[in-house]
Design a protein around this motif. Sequence first.
Motif, PDB file in Angstrom:
ATOM      1  N   ASN A  10      33.143  96.285   3.852  1.00 39.82           N
ATOM      2  CA  ASN A  10      33.043  97.306   4.869  1.00 39.82           C
ATOM      3  C   ASN A  10      34.561  97.392   5.255  1.00 39.82           C
ATOM      4  O   ASN A  10      34.648  97.341   6.590  1.00 39.82           O
ATOM      5  CB  ASN A  10      32.070  96.727   6.049  1.00 39.82           C
ATOM      6  N   GLN A  40      25.327 102.429  11.870  1.00 39.13           N
ATOM      7  CA  GLN A  40      24.243 102.367  10.806  1.00 39.13           C
ATOM      8  C   GLN A  40      22.842 102.512  11.141  1.00 39.13           C
ATOM      9  O   GLN A  40      22.510 101.791  12.100  1.00 39.13           O
ATOM     10  CB  GLN A  40      24.390 101.265   9.973  1.00 39.13           C
ATOM     11  N   SER A 234      20.079 105.436   5.821  1.00 41.16           N
ATOM     12  CA  SER A 234      21.032 104.559   6.725  1.00 41.16           C
ATOM     13  C   SER A 234      22.144 104.878   7.201  1.00 41.16           C
ATOM     14  O   SER A 234      22.762 104.564   8.146  1.00 41.16           O
ATOM     15  CB  SER A 234      21.448 103.208   6.008  1.00 41.16           C
ATOM     16  N   ASP A 235      22.676 106.354   6.872  1.00 38.13           N
ATOM     17  CA  ASP A 235      24.027 106.815   7.113  1.00 38.13           C
ATOM     18  C   ASP A 235      23.570 108.153   8.088  1.00 38.13           C
ATOM     19  O   ASP A 235      24.401 108.871   8.271  1.00 38.13           O
ATOM     20  CB  ASP A 235      25.087 107.214   6.103  1.00 38.13           C
TER      21      ASP A 235
END
Length: 298
Positions: A10, A40, A234-235
């Motif tokens: 990340n 997230q 998730s996004d």
Amino acid sequence: SRVNFVPGTNTVTFSFGDIVNTETDADPEYIYISYNAIIQNAAGVDRGDVATNTVQLREGGVNIESPLTQAVTVVEPDVTIAKSDNGTTTADAGDVINYTLTITAGSSSPATELHSTAFDLLISDALPEQLDLVGSSVMFSGLPGTSSGNIVEDLVNDSFSATVDRLEPGETFQINFQGRVRDTGADIIQADETVTNTANLTYSTLPGDGTDATTNGGTVGNETGSEAGTPGDSDGERITNRSNSDSFTSPAPVLSKVLANPSDTTFTIGETVEYVITLQIPEGEIGDPAAYIIDEID
């Protein structure tokens, strides 16, 4: 590429190569980097969590000065739905039940509550087969001035849906509607039957068209909002589902048996005893396929 993102760690790296500043005036020169990061929609990411972002300047693989950190706190809406039949515990065929749905957003006061605005609220109720939706009975009550809503009734399927664009922390409103206990057809209510009616609520953390870049810190052409990913992924924005139910029971038949003359309880051999049987019948249907009474005489 001057920008490299490594999903596993990340980490994003902005590479400039050799920087040559040819300015000779007394004013400082800067390089501005503007980018977006998404909170997230993942398990374990919840209201009150603190996400800390750390940036480090390096030259030739060597750190220059100390890293800088910036923390953000996760907020999210918390909206509940409560369903009430306004005290109705029993009802039989033909009765009208007044229902109230109360939708409430968690308060942001005190600030530690960390509640945010809820968007794209959808409230729906498909009445059970024992109830008919009374036409034109579905109405908003106390809808906040910052919200706009719409109601659609489906009398064919005895259901309705209501949409509200937003609900601020601490705000609340109600939806009132009526259901008539069915007194005809195959779905006529049965005696001593419990009927449960469930209302559903769905809402999201962002408006359907994404948040405004100018007020939420995004960059032009790369606004923060639900466009970043599919809602529910998730996004993308978080979608929350809630429900609440309410029940009533139709009356059961009441059978009683007494002597025709209750004060006369002694009879001699050969004398006729007269009884009176009373069956109190609730409105609706009793028995399948037929009701009958059995009296066993000693």
